[in-house]
Design a protein around this motif. Sequence first.
Motif, PDB file in Angstrom:
ATOM      1  N   SER A 160       0.828  -1.212   0.000  1.00 17.04           N
ATOM      2  CA  SER A 160       0.000   0.000   0.000  1.00 17.04           C
ATOM      3  C   SER A 160       0.860   1.260   0.000  1.00 17.04           C
ATOM      4  CB  SER A 160      -0.909  -0.027   1.231  1.00 17.04           C
ATOM      5  OG  SER A 160      -1.546   1.203   1.412  1.00 17.04           O
ATOM      6  N   GLN A 161       1.864   1.260   0.878  1.00 20.69           N
ATOM      7  CA  GLN A 161       2.770   2.410   0.961  1.00 20.69           C
ATOM      8  C   GLN A 161       3.519   2.611  -0.355  1.00 20.69           C
ATOM      9  OE1 GLN A 161       5.326   1.429   4.313  1.00 20.69           O
ATOM     10  NE2 GLN A 161       5.946   3.581   4.343  1.00 20.69           N
ATOM     11  N   ASP A 167       1.527   6.395  -6.980  1.00 23.09           N
ATOM     12  CA  ASP A 167       0.443   7.338  -7.302  1.00 23.09           C
ATOM     13  C   ASP A 167       0.952   8.776  -7.289  1.00 23.09           C
ATOM     14  OD1 ASP A 167      -1.467   5.396  -7.626  1.00 23.09           O
ATOM     15  OD2 ASP A 167      -2.357   5.642  -5.642  1.00 23.09           O
ATOM     16  N   ALA A 168       1.839   9.073  -6.336  1.00 22.14           N
ATOM     17  CA  ALA A 168       2.323  10.450  -6.197  1.00 22.14           C
ATOM     18  C   ALA A 168       3.263  10.825  -7.343  1.00 22.14           C
ATOM     19  CB  ALA A 168       3.035  10.620  -4.852  1.00 22.14           C
ATOM     20  N   LEU A 169       4.109   9.876  -7.774  1.00 25.27           N
ATOM     21  CA  LEU A 169       5.171  10.228  -8.723  1.00 25.27           C
ATOM     22  C   LEU A 169       4.866   9.837 -10.167  1.00 25.27           C
ATOM     23  CD1 LEU A 169       8.374   9.348  -6.658  1.00 25.27           C
ATOM     24  CD2 LEU A 169       7.122  11.520  -6.818  1.00 25.27           C
ATOM     25  N   ASP A 170       3.933   8.931 -10.354  1.00 28.53           N
ATOM     26  CA  ASP A 170       3.588   8.512 -11.721  1.00 28.53           C
ATOM     27  C   ASP A 170       2.090   8.260 -11.800  1.00 28.53           C
ATOM     28  OD1 ASP A 170       3.933   7.689 -14.400  1.00 28.53           O
ATOM     29  OD2 ASP A 170       4.075   5.587 -13.760  1.00 28.53           O
ATOM     30  N   TRP A 187       3.862 -11.544   3.018  1.00 25.65           N
ATOM     31  CA  TRP A 187       2.909 -12.647   3.186  1.00 25.65           C
ATOM     32  C   TRP A 187       1.913 -12.415   4.318  1.00 25.65           C
ATOM     33  CZ3 TRP A 187       2.174 -15.913   7.412  1.00 25.65           C
ATOM     34  CH2 TRP A 187       3.077 -15.730   8.480  1.00 25.65           C
ATOM     35  N   TRP A 188       2.323 -11.680   5.352  1.00 21.00           N
ATOM     36  CA  TRP A 188       1.495 -11.458   6.536  1.00 21.00           C
ATOM     37  C   TRP A 188       0.446 -10.366   6.306  1.00 21.00           C
ATOM     38  CZ3 TRP A 188       1.222  -6.493   8.099  1.00 21.00           C
ATOM     39  CH2 TRP A 188       2.148  -5.633   7.496  1.00 21.00           C
ATOM     40  N   ASP A 189       0.557  -9.595   5.232  1.00 20.41           N
ATOM     41  CA  ASP A 189      -0.212  -8.353   5.077  1.00 20.41           C
ATOM     42  C   ASP A 189      -1.672  -8.664   4.754  1.00 20.41           C
ATOM     43  OD1 ASP A 189      -1.251  -5.879   4.457  1.00 20.41           O
ATOM     44  OD2 ASP A 189       0.331  -5.332   3.046  1.00 20.41           O
ATOM     45  N   PRO A 190      -2.589  -8.271   5.643  1.00 23.16           N
ATOM     46  CA  PRO A 190      -4.004  -8.561   5.374  1.00 23.16           C
ATOM     47  C   PRO A 190      -4.545  -7.839   4.150  1.00 23.16           C
ATOM     48  CG  PRO A 190      -3.747  -7.368   7.467  1.00 23.16           C
ATOM     49  CD  PRO A 190      -2.365  -7.659   6.956  1.00 23.16           C
ATOM     50  N   GLU A 191      -3.836  -6.828   3.677  1.00 22.31           N
ATOM     51  CA  GLU A 191      -4.290  -6.078   2.496  1.00 22.31           C
ATOM     52  C   GLU A 191      -3.651  -6.586   1.208  1.00 22.31           C
ATOM     53  OE1 GLU A 191      -4.421  -1.825   2.517  1.00 22.31           O
ATOM     54  OE2 GLU A 191      -4.339  -1.749   4.697  1.00 22.31           O
ATOM     55  N   LEU A 192      -2.912  -7.675   1.270  1.00 20.40           N
ATOM     56  CA  LEU A 192      -2.101  -8.075   0.114  1.00 20.40           C
ATOM     57  C   LEU A 192      -2.932  -8.267  -1.156  1.00 20.40           C
ATOM     58  CD1 LEU A 192       0.734  -8.673  -0.790  1.00 20.40           C
ATOM     59  CD2 LEU A 192       0.434 -11.046  -0.089  1.00 20.40           C
ATOM     60  N   GLU A 193      -4.030  -8.996  -1.029  1.00 21.58           N
ATOM     61  CA  GLU A 193      -4.841  -9.283  -2.215  1.00 21.58           C
ATOM     62  C   GLU A 193      -5.382  -7.979  -2.818  1.00 21.58           C
ATOM     63  OE1 GLU A 193      -7.930 -12.127  -1.516  1.00 21.58           O
ATOM     64  OE2 GLU A 193      -8.200 -12.452  -3.684  1.00 21.58           O
ATOM     65  N   ALA A 194      -5.928  -7.130  -1.963  1.00 23.57           N
ATOM     66  CA  ALA A 194      -6.501  -5.869  -2.443  1.00 23.57           C
ATOM     67  C   ALA A 194      -5.437  -4.991  -3.102  1.00 23.57           C
ATOM     68  CB  ALA A 194      -7.169  -5.125  -1.288  1.00 23.57           C
ATOM     69  N   GLN A 195      -4.250  -4.975  -2.503  1.00 17.80           N
ATOM     70  CA  GLN A 195      -3.202  -4.098  -3.024  1.00 17.80           C
ATOM     71  C   GLN A 195      -2.579  -4.654  -4.308  1.00 17.80           C
ATOM     72  OE1 GLN A 195      -2.591  -1.014  -1.977  1.00 17.80           O
ATOM     73  NE2 GLN A 195      -4.133  -1.192  -0.368  1.00 17.80           N
ATOM     74  N   ALA A 196      -2.540  -5.968  -4.459  1.00 18.96           N
ATOM     75  CA  ALA A 196      -2.051  -6.546  -5.721  1.00 18.96           C
ATOM     76  C   ALA A 196      -3.003  -6.177  -6.854  1.00 18.96           C
ATOM     77  CB  ALA A 196      -1.901  -8.063  -5.596  1.00 18.96           C
TER      78      ALA A 196
ATOM     79  N   ASP B 189       4.455   1.467  11.525  1.00 18.40           N
ATOM     80  CA  ASP B 189       3.205   1.463  10.763  1.00 18.40           C
ATOM     81  C   ASP B 189       2.862   2.866  10.263  1.00 18.40           C
ATOM     82  OD1 ASP B 189       0.654   1.204   9.739  1.00 18.40           O
ATOM     83  OD2 ASP B 189      -0.176   0.191  11.494  1.00 18.40           O
ATOM     84  N   PRO B 190       2.842   3.070   8.941  1.00 20.69           N
ATOM     85  CA  PRO B 190       2.535   4.405   8.422  1.00 20.69           C
ATOM     86  C   PRO B 190       1.122   4.872   8.763  1.00 20.69           C
ATOM     87  CG  PRO B 190       2.897   2.826   6.622  1.00 20.69           C
ATOM     88  CD  PRO B 190       3.184   2.102   7.890  1.00 20.69           C
ATOM     89  N   GLU B 191       0.261   3.943   9.155  1.00 22.78           N
ATOM     90  CA  GLU B 191      -1.117   4.320   9.504  1.00 22.78           C
ATOM     91  C   GLU B 191      -1.298   4.548  11.007  1.00 22.78           C
ATOM     92  OE1 GLU B 191      -4.422   2.155   7.922  1.00 22.78           O
ATOM     93  OE2 GLU B 191      -3.202   1.342   6.319  1.00 22.78           O
ATOM     94  N   LEU B 192      -0.220   4.543  11.772  1.00 20.05           N
ATOM     95  CA  LEU B 192      -0.363   4.531  13.227  1.00 20.05           C
ATOM     96  C   LEU B 192      -1.156   5.719  13.752  1.00 20.05           C
ATOM     97  CD1 LEU B 192       0.306   2.971  15.737  1.00 20.05           C
ATOM     98  CD2 LEU B 192       2.473   4.211  15.888  1.00 20.05           C
TER      99      LEU B 192
END
Lengths: 279, 279
Positions: A160-161, A167-170, A187-196, B189-192
């Motif tokens: 996400s980061q 998004d900011a640079l391109d 692998w641990w990131d709960p947002e992985l699917e959404a962010q891919a 965490d950037p969202e902290l």
Amino acid sequence: MTETVEGLSINLATVRQQWGFAEAVEGCLRHGIHAIAPWRDQIAAIGLDQAARIVREEGLQVTGLCRGGFFPASDAAGRRAAIDDNRRAVEEAAALRADCLVLVVGGLPAGSRDIAGARAMVVEGIAAVLPDAVAAGVPLAIEPLHPMYAADRACVNTLSQALDICDALDPPQTGALGVALDVYHCWWDPELEAQALRAGPKRLMAHHICDWLVPTRDMLTDRGMMGDGVIDLPAIRRMVEAGGFSGPQEVEIFSAEHWWKKPGDEVLATCVERFRTVC
Amino acid sequence: MTETVEGLSINLATVRQQWGFAEAVEGCLRHGIHAIAPWRDQIAAIGLDQAARIVREEGLQVTGLCRGGFFPASDAAGRRAAIDDNRRAVEEAAALRADCLVLVVGGLPAGSRDIAGARAMVVEGIAAVLPDAVAAGVPLAIEPLHPMYAADRACVNTLSQALDICDALDPPQTGALGVALDVYHCWWDPELEAQALRAGPKRLMAHHICDWLVPTRDMLTDRGMMGDGVIDLPAIRRMVEAGGFSGPQEVEIFSAEHWWKKPGDEVLATCVERFRTVC
């Protein structure tokens, strides 16, 4: 003649203790692997021209050059030096016709506790290098590193980061700036699917694989061979494919106490076997 | 008589190698510290009744009992056993009049690679225990652990994830379910900041402090004393305060090679000095 293993790349860090660049390429070819990702020190040891000649003559795909990045520094001179070094890395990646230059963005400058400031330096650094990368035709791939490396290696720690920086640079998603998704870091990131899915085909530039061992005995050099740990590799592959990436999966294993002590041919044979059975 | 140190709590894991519960309480009182957070094994060693009597007679604030959680298991019997154990932990927290029961939710069941499934088991487990916690008047505080513990200790790894569980199980924000924010787990965490604001006063139940050392030599037992690492503690304190938490900062340091080898009084004196100067 060995059958080509389609869809598999070897990051040469995986056999860095066994072989230099030329030997590693010969090893990969013996095992039917025609895609590699070298590190800059491995290229420097043989010389850029010689490495580029081997890549060209063997018809290798270079799935990435490792690595640019390490932008934050305590003073302006340090930050300028980092940007200059990244420009040289872009030139090397262009000479090797690499699919991307992988950016490990760097952590906190010495003595700093300002992670927001370090992150701002990363954005500034990438912004400075991006025009050179576009001119050279080398896509830049930001690799989010596991949060356990936030202090000393990379203060960009989630997909996400990394995508926020894209998004900011391109904003128009030209394909000049994207991400390298390494299962070890994400692998641990709960947002992985959404962010891919958010990343999409223009920004998914590399897919690195290995495994997370339990227990992990060293924070840097105890990565596992695919299948030996707890990562659901097929699930992440499906996420990456759903995001639109169709390139090779690139094996990158730092393993001081295990795989770096095995013969290189045994490591590569195991990579091929696991790639075929568990990835 | 020693002056009271307002706003400081000691998690007794910080001196677990030096002292049992009673000695640790005596040590804290010698240093003017009137808030503690014990672990269940420390309570079991002295006996719950005796521990509760000491808490009552000394007028101690118990900023949390460590710990419930570890919900995922390979089979239904294992998950039931975990829920039963959490019910006992709720009773102990009630007897100690703890501000909350801290939940370290657990990682992957043995042999599993299904982190989404483990996360679902966590939600089910908390849902099962919540009515008992409400009846006993014990708030449950989900502690997101650093992503490096996702496999073996806690598959809830960000404040955002923990708050999603709170939203699912306690939408009206009754104060029965919230989070424990530990700087060691969340500093990267950037969202902290955004998530601390999202949590708000009803859900911010604990604020644990220590520091992240560079290098970190052990993934579990190499936490630093405040000021010895790279975490911007005042910045995170401001985020927690902006979120509405006004309770003590609780020092929790696992340090096998350094602080656990020092005399307990030296550790506590250092905690007080650093609390006053760098937190």
